[in-house]
Design a protein around this motif. Sequence first.
Motif, PDB file in Angstrom:
ATOM      1  N   LYS A  76    -118.365 -46.184  19.877  1.00 35.09           N
ATOM      2  CA  LYS A  76    -118.891 -44.985  20.531  1.00 35.09           C
ATOM      3  C   LYS A  76    -119.415 -43.990  19.496  1.00 35.09           C
ATOM      4  CE  LYS A  76    -115.927 -45.259  24.637  1.00 35.09           C
ATOM      5  NZ  LYS A  76    -114.884 -44.574  25.446  1.00 35.09           N
ATOM      6  N   ASP A  77    -118.801 -44.011  18.311  1.00 35.74           N
ATOM      7  CA  ASP A  77    -119.262 -43.160  17.214  1.00 35.74           C
ATOM      8  C   ASP A  77    -120.461 -43.835  16.545  1.00 35.74           C
ATOM      9  OD1 ASP A  77    -119.671 -41.575  14.997  1.00 35.74           O
ATOM     10  OD2 ASP A  77    -117.705 -41.937  14.093  1.00 35.74           O
ATOM     11  N   LYS A  78    -121.621 -43.249  16.679  1.00 33.87           N
ATOM     12  CA  LYS A  78    -122.843 -43.839  16.138  1.00 33.87           C
ATOM     13  C   LYS A  78    -123.223 -43.284  14.767  1.00 33.87           C
ATOM     14  CE  LYS A  78    -123.332 -46.452  19.726  1.00 33.87           C
ATOM     15  NZ  LYS A  78    -123.077 -47.913  19.616  1.00 33.87           N
ATOM     16  N   SER A  79    -122.291 -42.591  14.104  1.00 33.78           N
ATOM     17  CA  SER A  79    -122.559 -42.123  12.740  1.00 33.78           C
ATOM     18  C   SER A  79    -122.852 -43.330  11.863  1.00 33.78           C
ATOM     19  CB  SER A  79    -121.355 -41.363  12.186  1.00 33.78           C
ATOM     20  OG  SER A  79    -121.027 -40.278  13.016  1.00 33.78           O
ATOM     21  N   PRO A  80    -123.961 -43.323  11.129  1.00 29.80           N
ATOM     22  CA  PRO A  80    -124.378 -44.554  10.431  1.00 29.80           C
ATOM     23  C   PRO A  80    -123.616 -44.882   9.154  1.00 29.80           C
ATOM     24  CG  PRO A  80    -125.969 -42.794  10.067  1.00 29.80           C
ATOM     25  CD  PRO A  80    -124.977 -42.262  11.067  1.00 29.80           C
ATOM     26  N   TYR A  81    -122.879 -43.895   8.585  1.00 30.22           N
ATOM     27  CA  TYR A  81    -122.281 -44.140   7.265  1.00 30.22           C
ATOM     28  C   TYR A  81    -120.773 -43.880   7.252  1.00 30.22           C
ATOM     29  CZ  TYR A  81    -127.215 -43.817   6.142  1.00 30.22           C
ATOM     30  OH  TYR A  81    -128.575 -44.008   6.142  1.00 30.22           O
ATOM     31  N   ASN A  82    -120.076 -44.703   6.486  1.00 29.22           N
ATOM     32  CA  ASN A  82    -118.653 -44.467   6.254  1.00 29.22           C
ATOM     33  C   ASN A  82    -118.469 -43.256   5.351  1.00 29.22           C
ATOM     34  OD1 ASN A  82    -117.332 -46.701   7.630  1.00 29.22           O
ATOM     35  ND2 ASN A  82    -118.331 -48.026   6.115  1.00 29.22           N
ATOM     36  N   LEU A  83    -117.354 -42.578   5.518  1.00 29.86           N
ATOM     37  CA  LEU A  83    -117.046 -41.414   4.683  1.00 29.86           C
ATOM     38  C   LEU A  83    -116.070 -41.794   3.577  1.00 29.86           C
ATOM     39  CD1 LEU A  83    -116.751 -38.691   7.469  1.00 29.86           C
ATOM     40  CD2 LEU A  83    -118.741 -39.310   6.083  1.00 29.86           C
ATOM     41  N   HIS A  84    -116.144 -43.028   3.144  1.00 33.68           N
ATOM     42  CA  HIS A  84    -115.325 -43.542   2.050  1.00 33.68           C
ATOM     43  C   HIS A  84    -116.066 -44.725   1.419  1.00 33.68           C
ATOM     44  CE1 HIS A  84    -114.014 -45.523   5.852  1.00 33.68           C
ATOM     45  NE2 HIS A  84    -114.329 -46.606   5.137  1.00 33.68           N
ATOM     46  N   TYR A  85    -115.589 -45.155   0.267  1.00 32.45           N
ATOM     47  CA  TYR A  85    -116.152 -46.328  -0.400  1.00 32.45           C
ATOM     48  C   TYR A  85    -115.016 -47.300  -0.655  1.00 32.45           C
ATOM     49  CZ  TYR A  85    -120.573 -47.926  -2.385  1.00 32.45           C
ATOM     50  OH  TYR A  85    -121.782 -48.569  -2.589  1.00 32.45           O
ATOM     51  N   THR A  86    -115.281 -48.574  -0.389  1.00 34.99           N
ATOM     52  CA  THR A  86    -114.191 -49.539  -0.299  1.00 34.99           C
ATOM     53  C   THR A  86    -114.496 -50.818  -1.066  1.00 34.99           C
ATOM     54  OG1 THR A  86    -113.729 -48.684   1.908  1.00 34.99           O
ATOM     55  CG2 THR A  86    -112.744 -50.782   1.336  1.00 34.99           C
ATOM     56  N   ALA A  87    -113.438 -51.408  -1.633  1.00 34.65           N
ATOM     57  CA  ALA A  87    -113.559 -52.711  -2.300  1.00 34.65           C
ATOM     58  C   ALA A  87    -112.320 -53.540  -2.005  1.00 34.65           C
ATOM     59  CB  ALA A  87    -113.726 -52.543  -3.801  1.00 34.65           C
ATOM     60  N   PHE A  88    -112.524 -54.845  -1.902  1.00 31.03           N
ATOM     61  CA  PHE A  88    -111.418 -55.777  -1.723  1.00 31.03           C
ATOM     62  C   PHE A  88    -111.485 -56.791  -2.853  1.00 31.03           C
ATOM     63  CE2 PHE A  88    -109.300 -59.455   0.396  1.00 31.03           C
ATOM     64  CZ  PHE A  88    -108.047 -58.863   0.497  1.00 31.03           C
ATOM     65  N   ILE A  89    -110.590 -56.647  -3.815  1.00 34.40           N
ATOM     66  CA  ILE A  89    -110.583 -57.500  -5.000  1.00 34.40           C
ATOM     67  C   ILE A  89    -109.508 -58.573  -4.829  1.00 34.40           C
ATOM     68  CG2 ILE A  89    -110.412 -57.575  -7.517  1.00 34.40           C
ATOM     69  CD1 ILE A  89    -110.977 -54.547  -7.523  1.00 34.40           C
ATOM     70  N   SER A  90    -109.970 -59.809  -4.684  1.00 33.06           N
ATOM     71  CA  SER A  90    -109.056 -60.934  -4.498  1.00 33.06           C
ATOM     72  C   SER A  90    -109.776 -62.200  -4.922  1.00 33.06           C
ATOM     73  CB  SER A  90    -108.627 -61.040  -3.031  1.00 33.06           C
ATOM     74  OG  SER A  90    -109.712 -61.510  -2.244  1.00 33.06           O
ATOM     75  N   ARG A  91    -109.125 -63.327  -4.770  1.00 36.53           N
ATOM     76  CA  ARG A  91    -109.760 -64.602  -5.103  1.00 36.53           C
ATOM     77  C   ARG A  91    -110.902 -64.924  -4.145  1.00 36.53           C
ATOM     78  NH1 ARG A  91    -104.118 -68.023  -6.200  1.00 36.53           N
ATOM     79  NH2 ARG A  91    -103.318 -66.588  -7.795  1.00 36.53           N
ATOM     80  N   GLY A  92    -110.887 -64.313  -2.966  1.00 38.13           N
ATOM     81  CA  GLY A  92    -111.933 -64.561  -1.984  1.00 38.13           C
ATOM     82  C   GLY A  92    -112.915 -63.426  -1.810  1.00 38.13           C
ATOM     83  N   GLY A  93    -112.584 -62.243  -2.333  1.00 40.35           N
ATOM     84  CA  GLY A  93    -113.467 -61.098  -2.185  1.00 40.35           C
ATOM     85  C   GLY A  93    -113.533 -60.580  -0.756  1.00 40.35           C
ATOM     86  N   ARG A  94    -114.533 -59.765  -0.491  1.00 42.37           N
ATOM     87  CA  ARG A  94    -114.630 -59.080   0.805  1.00 42.37           C
ATOM     88  C   ARG A  94    -114.919 -60.019   1.971  1.00 42.37           C
ATOM     89  NH1 ARG A  94    -120.183 -58.714   1.744  1.00 42.37           N
ATOM     90  NH2 ARG A  94    -121.476 -58.837  -0.136  1.00 42.37           N
ATOM     91  N   LYS A  95    -115.409 -61.225   1.706  1.00 40.37           N
ATOM     92  CA  LYS A  95    -115.766 -62.133   2.793  1.00 40.37           C
ATOM     93  C   LYS A  95    -114.563 -62.844   3.408  1.00 40.37           C
ATOM     94  CE  LYS A  95    -120.560 -63.008   1.465  1.00 40.37           C
ATOM     95  NZ  LYS A  95    -121.577 -64.041   1.152  1.00 40.37           N
ATOM     96  N   ASP A  96    -113.426 -62.808   2.731  1.00 39.69           N
ATOM     97  CA  ASP A  96    -112.232 -63.458   3.271  1.00 39.69           C
ATOM     98  C   ASP A  96    -111.024 -62.560   3.067  1.00 39.69           C
ATOM     99  OD1 ASP A  96    -110.214 -65.040   4.175  1.00 39.69           O
ATOM    100  OD2 ASP A  96    -110.790 -66.828   3.053  1.00 39.69           O
ATOM    101  N   LYS A  97    -110.785 -61.690   4.028  1.00 37.06           N
ATOM    102  CA  LYS A  97    -109.697 -60.714   3.904  1.00 37.06           C
ATOM    103  C   LYS A  97    -108.333 -61.307   4.227  1.00 37.06           C
ATOM    104  CE  LYS A  97    -112.735 -56.776   4.837  1.00 37.06           C
ATOM    105  NZ  LYS A  97    -113.948 -57.556   5.146  1.00 37.06           N
ATOM    106  N   SER A  98    -108.302 -62.603   4.519  1.00 40.95           N
ATOM    107  CA  SER A  98    -107.006 -63.248   4.738  1.00 40.95           C
ATOM    108  C   SER A  98    -106.324 -63.571   3.410  1.00 40.95           C
ATOM    109  CB  SER A  98    -107.174 -64.530   5.554  1.00 40.95           C
ATOM    110  OG  SER A  98    -107.845 -65.529   4.800  1.00 40.95           O
ATOM    111  N   ILE A  99    -107.096 -63.649   2.336  1.00 38.02           N
ATOM    112  CA  ILE A  99    -106.536 -63.965   1.021  1.00 38.02           C
ATOM    113  C   ILE A  99    -105.981 -62.691   0.398  1.00 38.02           C
ATOM    114  CG2 ILE A  99    -107.023 -64.850  -1.295  1.00 38.02           C
ATOM    115  CD1 ILE A  99    -109.265 -66.505  -0.085  1.00 38.02           C
TER     116      ILE A  99
END
Length: 221
Positions: A76-99
């Motif tokens: 419902k919130d159509k604001s186009p941008y996140n108000l934070h910056y995010t990274a997921f550092i793992s063996r799988g990176g951002r494409k596999d958040k199960s790792i």
Amino acid sequence: MSYFTKDFIDFFAALANNNHKDWFHANKKRYETSVKNPFEKFVEAMIQEIQKHDSNVQIGPKECILRINRDIRFSKDKSPYNLHYTAFISRGGRKDKSIPGIFLRFSPEMIGIMGGCFGPSKEQLQKIRTVISENPTAFRKLIENKDFVKKFGAIKGDKMKRIPKEWQEVCKKEPLIANKQFYFVAEETPDLITSNTLVDELMNYWKVMGPVNEFLTKAIS
């Protein structure tokens, strides 16, 4: 080494009051100078430090950093941008958040730090429960480690509403078997973003979460 200036925080504070494409495009250069480019250098430094302890982490910053654009298709919130910056550092990176890895969210309000297994598949969840049930004492020892408790508190996650018969007895010994997620979180104040000790401080969190992350990684493998 300091990777960010105060304008990292100021940019997001301004974006909160101007969350539309016209403002963002007018401030694109500022975004690249104060947010995108230094964040890539910071993530690269984190990866290099992590690789000293885990050679299986063979990814680059772009494989870890999430886009600033929000997915507004079902919101419902159509604001186009996140108000934070995010990274997921793992063996799988951002494409596999199960790792399991270290999930970092920088915002004007805080640095969010998360580890564990946030989005396991049904099969991975079955494996985690099985491994915990086979040695609940070893798992409990890891999550009750004083350094882990001091930094992260307790394991979080949604729980099964109805516990299947196969897990009912073991749940009496280890209630976390009922979890559908196995993650943990911590927060740091935003002034750490511009600190010279940013990477060192976050690596301390990575080292403390390491044994629990490794337990979960082996379980889902």
